[in-house]
Motif scaffolding. Structure first.
Motif, PDB file in Angstrom:
ATOM      1  N   GLU A 200       0.812  -1.221   0.000  1.00 38.55           N
ATOM      2  CA  GLU A 200       0.000   0.000   0.000  1.00 38.55           C
ATOM      3  C   GLU A 200       0.844   1.268   0.000  1.00 38.55           C
ATOM      4  OE1 GLU A 200      -2.393  -0.391   3.407  1.00 38.55           O
ATOM      5  OE2 GLU A 200      -3.636  -2.037   2.601  1.00 38.55           O
ATOM      6  N   LYS A 201       2.013   1.179   0.641  1.00 40.97           N
ATOM      7  CA  LYS A 201       2.892   2.344   0.709  1.00 40.97           C
ATOM      8  C   LYS A 201       3.811   2.446  -0.500  1.00 40.97           C
ATOM      9  CE  LYS A 201       2.941   2.423   5.732  1.00 40.97           C
ATOM     10  NZ  LYS A 201       3.775   2.408   6.949  1.00 40.97           N
ATOM     11  N   GLY A 202       3.659   1.542  -1.440  1.00 43.34           N
ATOM     12  CA  GLY A 202       4.509   1.570  -2.631  1.00 43.34           C
ATOM     13  C   GLY A 202       5.845   0.887  -2.455  1.00 43.34           C
ATOM     14  N   LYS A 203       6.002   0.083  -1.389  1.00 43.27           N
ATOM     15  CA  LYS A 203       7.258  -0.621  -1.137  1.00 43.27           C
ATOM     16  C   LYS A 203       7.244  -1.961  -1.850  1.00 43.27           C
ATOM     17  CE  LYS A 203      10.289  -1.783   2.699  1.00 43.27           C
ATOM     18  NZ  LYS A 203      10.404  -1.856   4.164  1.00 43.27           N
ATOM     19  N   ALA A 204       8.345  -2.300  -2.460  1.00 40.25           N
ATOM     20  CA  ALA A 204       8.447  -3.546  -3.228  1.00 40.25           C
ATOM     21  C   ALA A 204       8.321  -4.751  -2.321  1.00 40.25           C
ATOM     22  CB  ALA A 204       9.767  -3.590  -3.977  1.00 40.25           C
ATOM     23  N   ILE A 205       7.627  -5.794  -2.833  1.00 42.67           N
ATOM     24  CA  ILE A 205       7.446  -7.033  -2.092  1.00 42.67           C
ATOM     25  C   ILE A 205       8.098  -8.160  -2.896  1.00 42.67           C
ATOM     26  CG2 ILE A 205       5.784  -8.619  -1.093  1.00 42.67           C
ATOM     27  CD1 ILE A 205       3.771  -6.320  -1.065  1.00 42.67           C
ATOM     28  N   PHE A 206       8.885  -9.013  -2.182  1.00 45.52           N
ATOM     29  CA  PHE A 206       9.581 -10.144  -2.818  1.00 45.52           C
ATOM     30  C   PHE A 206       9.149 -11.433  -2.170  1.00 45.52           C
ATOM     31  CE2 PHE A 206      12.184  -6.421  -3.415  1.00 45.52           C
ATOM     32  CZ  PHE A 206      12.592  -6.505  -4.731  1.00 45.52           C
ATOM     33  N   SER A 207       9.353 -12.548  -2.891  1.00 43.39           N
ATOM     34  CA  SER A 207       8.957 -13.865  -2.378  1.00 43.39           C
ATOM     35  C   SER A 207       9.883 -14.333  -1.253  1.00 43.39           C
ATOM     36  CB  SER A 207       8.958 -14.889  -3.508  1.00 43.39           C
ATOM     37  OG  SER A 207      10.256 -14.971  -4.072  1.00 43.39           O
ATOM     38  N   GLY A 208      11.118 -13.946  -1.321  1.00 45.11           N
ATOM     39  CA  GLY A 208      12.081 -14.295  -0.273  1.00 45.11           C
ATOM     40  C   GLY A 208      12.607 -13.044   0.390  1.00 45.11           C
ATOM     41  N   LYS A 209      13.851 -13.164   0.895  1.00 44.98           N
ATOM     42  CA  LYS A 209      14.474 -11.972   1.463  1.00 44.98           C
ATOM     43  C   LYS A 209      14.706 -10.975   0.352  1.00 44.98           C
ATOM     44  CE  LYS A 209      16.703 -14.170   5.386  1.00 44.98           C
ATOM     45  NZ  LYS A 209      17.960 -14.428   6.091  1.00 44.98           N
ATOM     46  N   SER A 210      14.287  -9.739   0.607  1.00 40.01           N
ATOM     47  CA  SER A 210      14.272  -8.772  -0.484  1.00 40.01           C
ATOM     48  C   SER A 210      15.623  -8.205  -0.806  1.00 40.01           C
ATOM     49  CB  SER A 210      13.303  -7.634  -0.139  1.00 40.01           C
ATOM     50  OG  SER A 210      13.765  -6.948   1.016  1.00 40.01           O
ATOM     51  N   GLY A 211      16.416  -7.941   0.198  1.00 41.39           N
ATOM     52  CA  GLY A 211      17.655  -7.225  -0.062  1.00 41.39           C
ATOM     53  C   GLY A 211      17.356  -5.876  -0.666  1.00 41.39           C
ATOM     54  N   GLU A 212      16.553  -5.102   0.064  1.00 42.27           N
ATOM     55  CA  GLU A 212      16.023  -3.861  -0.489  1.00 42.27           C
ATOM     56  C   GLU A 212      17.102  -2.883  -0.918  1.00 42.27           C
ATOM     57  OE1 GLU A 212      13.440  -2.253   2.354  1.00 42.27           O
ATOM     58  OE2 GLU A 212      11.970  -3.856   2.246  1.00 42.27           O
ATOM     59  N   ARG A 213      18.227  -2.934  -0.259  1.00 39.44           N
ATOM     60  CA  ARG A 213      19.277  -1.987  -0.613  1.00 39.44           C
ATOM     61  C   ARG A 213      19.810  -2.230  -2.014  1.00 39.44           C
ATOM     62  NH1 ARG A 213      22.870  -1.749   4.966  1.00 39.44           N
ATOM     63  NH2 ARG A 213      21.200  -0.981   6.315  1.00 39.44           N
ATOM     64  N   SER A 220      13.595  -3.892 -10.003  1.00 43.09           N
ATOM     65  CA  SER A 220      14.808  -4.067 -10.827  1.00 43.09           C
ATOM     66  C   SER A 220      16.045  -3.852  -9.965  1.00 43.09           C
ATOM     67  CB  SER A 220      14.794  -3.079 -11.989  1.00 43.09           C
ATOM     68  OG  SER A 220      14.752  -1.750 -11.483  1.00 43.09           O
ATOM     69  N   PRO A 221      17.079  -4.668 -10.196  1.00 39.31           N
ATOM     70  CA  PRO A 221      18.297  -4.511  -9.380  1.00 39.31           C
ATOM     71  C   PRO A 221      19.008  -3.202  -9.677  1.00 39.31           C
ATOM     72  CG  PRO A 221      18.674  -6.059 -11.142  1.00 39.31           C
ATOM     73  CD  PRO A 221      17.220  -5.738 -11.187  1.00 39.31           C
ATOM     74  N   LYS A 222      19.628  -2.644  -8.634  1.00 34.22           N
ATOM     75  CA  LYS A 222      20.389  -1.405  -8.820  1.00 34.22           C
ATOM     76  C   LYS A 222      21.712  -1.713  -9.494  1.00 34.22           C
ATOM     77  CE  LYS A 222      18.553   1.003  -4.785  1.00 34.22           C
ATOM     78  NZ  LYS A 222      18.880   1.630  -3.485  1.00 34.22           N
ATOM     79  N   GLU A 223      22.246  -0.690 -10.158  1.00 33.55           N
ATOM     80  CA  GLU A 223      23.580  -0.848 -10.747  1.00 33.55           C
ATOM     81  C   GLU A 223      24.625  -0.818  -9.635  1.00 33.55           C
ATOM     82  OE1 GLU A 223      24.023   2.162 -13.618  1.00 33.55           O
ATOM     83  OE2 GLU A 223      22.361   1.471 -14.891  1.00 33.55           O
ATOM     84  N   SER A 224      25.786  -1.400  -9.945  1.00 30.67           N
ATOM     85  CA  SER A 224      26.844  -1.430  -8.938  1.00 30.67           C
ATOM     86  C   SER A 224      27.271  -0.031  -8.546  1.00 30.67           C
ATOM     87  CB  SER A 224      28.053  -2.220  -9.474  1.00 30.67           C
ATOM     88  OG  SER A 224      28.528  -1.613 -10.654  1.00 30.67           O
ATOM     89  N   TYR A 225      27.191   0.881  -9.510  1.00 32.17           N
ATOM     90  CA  TYR A 225      27.574   2.257  -9.188  1.00 32.17           C
ATOM     91  C   TYR A 225      26.712   3.206  -9.999  1.00 32.17           C
ATOM     92  CZ  TYR A 225      30.213   6.606  -9.086  1.00 32.17           C
ATOM     93  OH  TYR A 225      30.573   7.909  -8.958  1.00 32.17           O
ATOM     94  N   ASP A 226      26.037   4.093  -9.305  1.00 30.64           N
ATOM     95  CA  ASP A 226      25.221   5.117  -9.982  1.00 30.64           C
ATOM     96  C   ASP A 226      25.996   6.414 -10.031  1.00 30.64           C
ATOM     97  OD1 ASP A 226      23.155   3.390 -10.344  1.00 30.64           O
ATOM     98  OD2 ASP A 226      22.168   3.908  -8.451  1.00 30.64           O
ATOM     99  N   ALA A 227      26.277   6.869 -11.237  1.00 30.42           N
ATOM    100  CA  ALA A 227      27.017   8.126 -11.397  1.00 30.42           C
ATOM    101  C   ALA A 227      26.153   9.285 -10.909  1.00 30.42           C
ATOM    102  CB  ALA A 227      27.398   8.326 -12.857  1.00 30.42           C
ATOM    103  N   PRO A 228      26.751  10.275 -10.276  1.00 34.25           N
ATOM    104  CA  PRO A 228      25.968  11.428  -9.813  1.00 34.25           C
ATOM    105  C   PRO A 228      25.326  12.164 -10.987  1.00 34.25           C
ATOM    106  CG  PRO A 228      28.314  11.886  -9.661  1.00 34.25           C
ATOM    107  CD  PRO A 228      28.191  10.430 -10.008  1.00 34.25           C
TER     108      PRO A 228
END
Length: 249
Positions: A200-213, A220-228
């Protein structure tokens, strides 16, 4: 200090064990029947008198008895032992006019050095056949090792000490179980982590441990490094260089 007038050639030490001294004493007396003999000892002399075969020309005295009468003289002085003080033996020698014999066991040899120091000479030792000391078993001397031998022995010891370390290690095999519990030890394959949507709050839900970071809110997975997104002001390095001073004409 009492002095001795006997010649060094007439002064002898006969090495002899204690259990053979009386036997050697009787042999010496039989060889010198015509001589006046005094036998002296620092120990009990009663047993000595009883063991003598012929005592017609023999006188057995202790050190105390001999020293009391300075007039006592003899042709042959036989000492059955040595006194603890070297000066007492020198006083014994003052009572003989010709010869002096000393029957000495192996343990008494150490008392001979102080006497020889007072006399200023070494007393000759003569072994009588059949009365010598018992031979002790001596260990054969070990052959001196060369440098190469020492290296070879050291290398052999090193090889023996490291032999077990160089052997390949045996692999450990886990014992098998027949009671069905072996499956509990096996690693279970992890099921893939699926994106199920958002709450409801727009937070992603996963079947297992999410590893939200490591994921965005859309799953979608984050890139290893996001350029500023905002880039700072670029500086031209060449423009910062100062011009060289021109040489004066």
């Amino acid at each position: 200090m009492p002095s001795s007038s006997i010649k060094p050639t007439n002064h002898r030490v006969y090495p002899c064990p204690n259990d053979k001294k009386l036997l050697l004493l009787n042999q010496i007396i039989s060889q010198n029947i015509d001589s006046k003999i005094i036998i002296v000892s620092s120990q009990d002399i009663s047993s000595i008198k009883e063991s003598l075969v012929d005592i017609t020309s023999v006188e057995v005295l202790s050190d105390d008895e001999l020293l009391k009468d300075e007039s006592l003289k003899c042709d042959l002085l036989i000492s059955l032992d040595l006194p603890q003080k070297a000066i007492l033996y020198i006083q014994r020698l003052s009572h003989t006019t010709s010869k002096a014999l000393l029957l000495l066991n192996e343990s008494e040899q150490k008392l001979l050095y102080p006497i020889e120091t007072l006399l200023g000479r070494v007393i000759k030792q003569e072994i009588v056949e059949g009365f010598e000391y018992e031979k002790k078993e001596t260990k054969p001397k070990q052959k001196q090792m060369s440098k190469q031998d020492i290296k070879d022995v050291a290398k052999k010891r090193y090889d023996e000490s490291t032999r077990d370390q160089n052997e390949p290690k045996k692999e450990f095999k886990k014992p098998k179980r027949d009671d069905g519990k072996a499956k509990e030890w096996e690693k279970k394959k992890k099921a893939p982590n699926k994106f199920l949507g958002k709450d409801e709050k727009g937070k992603a839900i996963f079947s297992g441990k999410s590893g939200e970071r490591n994921h965005r809110h859309d799953g979608s997975p984050k890139e290893s490094y996001d350029a500023p997104k905002k880039v700072g002001k670029k500086i031209n390095i060449k423009s910062l260089k100062k011009p060289k001073d021109k040489k004066a004409d």
